[in-house]
Design a protein around this motif. Structure first.
Motif, mmCIF file in Angstrom:
data_model
loop_
_atom_site.group_PDB
_atom_site.id
_atom_site.type_symbol
_atom_site.label_atom_id
_atom_site.label_comp_id
_atom_site.label_asym_id
_atom_site.label_seq_id
_atom_site.Cartn_x
_atom_site.Cartn_y
_atom_site.Cartn_z
ATOM 1 N N ARG A 94 0.822 -1.137 -0.022
ATOM 2 C CA ARG A 94 -0.012 -0.131 0.005
ATOM 3 C C ARG A 94 0.721 1.279 -0.073
ATOM 4 O O ARG A 94 1.891 1.204 0.626
ATOM 5 C CB ARG A 94 -0.946 -0.075 1.401
ATOM 6 C CG ARG A 94 -2.426 -0.542 1.052
ATOM 7 C CD ARG A 94 -3.153 -0.267 2.227
ATOM 8 N NE ARG A 94 -2.895 0.838 2.871
ATOM 9 C CZ ARG A 94 -3.592 0.861 4.249
ATOM 10 N NH1 ARG A 94 -4.092 -0.379 4.855
ATOM 11 N NH2 ARG A 94 -3.247 1.755 4.762
ATOM 12 N N ASP A 95 0.392 2.152 -0.659
ATOM 13 C CA ASP A 95 0.841 3.509 -0.740
ATOM 14 C C ASP A 95 1.015 4.105 0.706
ATOM 15 O O ASP A 95 0.061 4.056 1.420
ATOM 16 C CB ASP A 95 0.398 4.658 -1.442
ATOM 17 C CG ASP A 95 0.746 5.860 -1.764
ATOM 18 O OD1 ASP A 95 1.567 6.254 -0.705
ATOM 19 O OD2 ASP A 95 0.643 6.518 -2.607
ATOM 20 N N PRO A 96 2.131 4.438 1.137
ATOM 21 C CA PRO A 96 2.136 5.146 2.801
ATOM 22 C C PRO A 96 1.217 6.197 3.050
ATOM 23 O O PRO A 96 0.806 6.516 4.243
ATOM 24 C CB PRO A 96 3.580 5.672 2.984
ATOM 25 C CG PRO A 96 4.339 4.944 1.665
ATOM 26 C CD PRO A 96 3.445 4.526 0.558
ATOM 27 N N ASP A 97 0.835 7.019 1.995
ATOM 28 C CA ASP A 97 0.007 8.058 1.933
ATOM 29 C C ASP A 97 -1.516 7.548 2.105
ATOM 30 O O ASP A 97 -2.705 8.220 2.199
ATOM 31 C CB ASP A 97 0.135 9.084 1.145
ATOM 32 C CG ASP A 97 1.456 9.798 0.911
ATOM 33 O OD1 ASP A 97 2.168 9.803 2.134
ATOM 34 O OD2 ASP A 97 1.936 10.180 0.256
ATOM 35 N N ASP A 98 -1.846 6.315 1.712
ATOM 36 C CA ASP A 98 -3.021 5.837 1.949
ATOM 37 C C ASP A 98 -3.747 5.371 3.198
ATOM 38 O O ASP A 98 -3.471 4.288 3.445
ATOM 39 C CB ASP A 98 -3.041 4.497 0.929
ATOM 40 C CG ASP A 98 -4.465 3.757 0.739
ATOM 41 O OD1 ASP A 98 -5.464 4.410 0.974
ATOM 42 O OD2 ASP A 98 -4.693 2.654 0.111
ATOM 43 N N PHE A 99 -4.266 6.354 3.875
ATOM 44 C CA PHE A 99 -4.686 6.090 5.243
ATOM 45 C C PHE A 99 -6.087 5.735 5.320
ATOM 46 O O PHE A 99 -6.986 6.064 4.688
ATOM 47 C CB PHE A 99 -4.599 7.535 6.061
ATOM 48 C CG PHE A 99 -4.904 7.341 7.455
ATOM 49 C CD1 PHE A 99 -4.353 6.813 8.538
ATOM 50 C CD2 PHE A 99 -6.303 7.669 7.877
ATOM 51 C CE1 PHE A 99 -4.781 6.447 9.695
ATOM 52 C CE2 PHE A 99 -6.851 7.772 9.118
ATOM 53 C CZ PHE A 99 -5.922 7.200 10.240
ATOM 54 N N ARG A 100 -6.328 4.631 6.353
ATOM 55 C CA ARG A 100 -7.790 4.103 6.458
ATOM 56 C C ARG A 100 -7.933 4.227 7.938
ATOM 57 O O ARG A 100 -7.123 4.186 8.809
ATOM 58 C CB ARG A 100 -7.855 2.662 5.949
ATOM 59 C CG ARG A 100 -7.391 2.801 4.623
ATOM 60 C CD ARG A 100 -7.327 1.225 3.928
ATOM 61 N NE ARG A 100 -6.959 1.477 2.552
ATOM 62 C CZ ARG A 100 -6.648 0.597 1.953
ATOM 63 N NH1 ARG A 100 -6.567 -0.969 2.160
ATOM 64 N NH2 ARG A 100 -6.354 0.462 0.568
ATOM 65 N N ASP A 103 -6.633 1.648 9.976
ATOM 66 C CA ASP A 103 -4.956 1.874 10.522
ATOM 67 C C ASP A 103 -4.970 2.194 11.996
ATOM 68 O O ASP A 103 -3.832 2.172 12.528
ATOM 69 C CB ASP A 103 -4.343 2.861 9.683
ATOM 70 C CG ASP A 103 -4.138 2.338 8.179
ATOM 71 O OD1 ASP A 103 -4.474 0.869 7.981
ATOM 72 O OD2 ASP A 103 -4.013 2.924 7.318
ATOM 73 N N GLY A 156 0.670 9.784 13.698
ATOM 74 C CA GLY A 156 0.999 8.470 13.291
ATOM 75 C C GLY A 156 2.218 8.043 13.826
ATOM 76 O O GLY A 156 2.289 6.864 13.807
ATOM 77 N N GLU A 157 3.107 9.071 14.179
ATOM 78 C CA GLU A 157 4.516 8.733 14.614
ATOM 79 C C GLU A 157 4.404 7.833 16.018
ATOM 80 O O GLU A 157 4.814 6.755 16.282
ATOM 81 C CB GLU A 157 5.355 9.575 14.964
ATOM 82 C CG GLU A 157 5.785 10.284 13.411
ATOM 83 C CD GLU A 157 6.810 9.938 12.733
ATOM 84 O OE1 GLU A 157 7.906 9.229 13.352
ATOM 85 O OE2 GLU A 157 6.934 9.778 11.393
#
Length: 175
Positions: A94-100, A103, A156-157
């Motif tokens: 998955r693209d790292p920018d693809d947030f769901r 997650d 996210g970090e």
């Protein structure tokens, strides 16, 4: 191949017709990105490979499939309700920018009024919205909608979700 060397994608939901075609139901979110030349079905706690002849994907998390050497309903019927797996090396990246919303499982929830509430243990998709379930310190579970109106920030970090839950909601779960 073992279950540890694979990832779960769904199950065989039913047979279709008399020529061995089956319907697959995908519980894997990005099922359209899967490489479906061979799938592994769990039979007696072992993974058995089934090679796919034809596959027709649908928008409702299903597909109609015919397998090699499964050419009659009598051969397809024992496959119904069997779990499906693919090898870990076929897991789509998955693209790292693809947030769901899903997650957020594992994130710690911090409410503006009540402070740290606990860790998100589940995110469930409902017809109108996603619902987060938080395991609180006292063992109780708090549920709240993942609405942009309630979310103040996502780190996210540090895996922190900052929220401002409606007055009385947390107290309702603490009783």
């Amino acid at each position: 191949m073992t279950i540890e060397e694979s990832f779960y994608i769904g199950y065989v939901s039913k047979t279709r017709g008399l020529k061995g075609e089956v319907q697959l139901f995908f519980e894997f979110e990005d099922y359209a990105d899967l490489d479906l030349d061979v799938i592994f079905l769990e039979v007696n706690k072992k993974l058995v490979p089934y090679f796919i002849d034809t596959v027709k994907l649908h928008n409702n998390s299903t597909a109609y499939v015919t397998f090699e050497d499964v050419d009659h309903i009598d051969k397809a019927q024992p496959l119904v309700r069997k779990k499906m797996y693919l090898p870990n090396d076929k897991l789509p990246i998955r693209d790292p920018d693809d947030f769901r919303w899903t997650d957020l499982v594992g994130f710690v929830v911090i409410d503006e009024q009540h402070g740290e509430l606990g860790e998100i243990i589940d995110v469930t998709e409902m017809p109108q919205q996603f619902i987060a379930t938080v395991e609180m310190e006292d063992g109780k579970q708090l549920m709240f909608p993942l609405s942009e109106d309630l979310i103040l920030g996502i780190d996210g970090e540090e895996e922190i979700l900052e929220v401002d839950l409606p007055e009385g909601l947390v107290d309702l779960y603490k009783e």
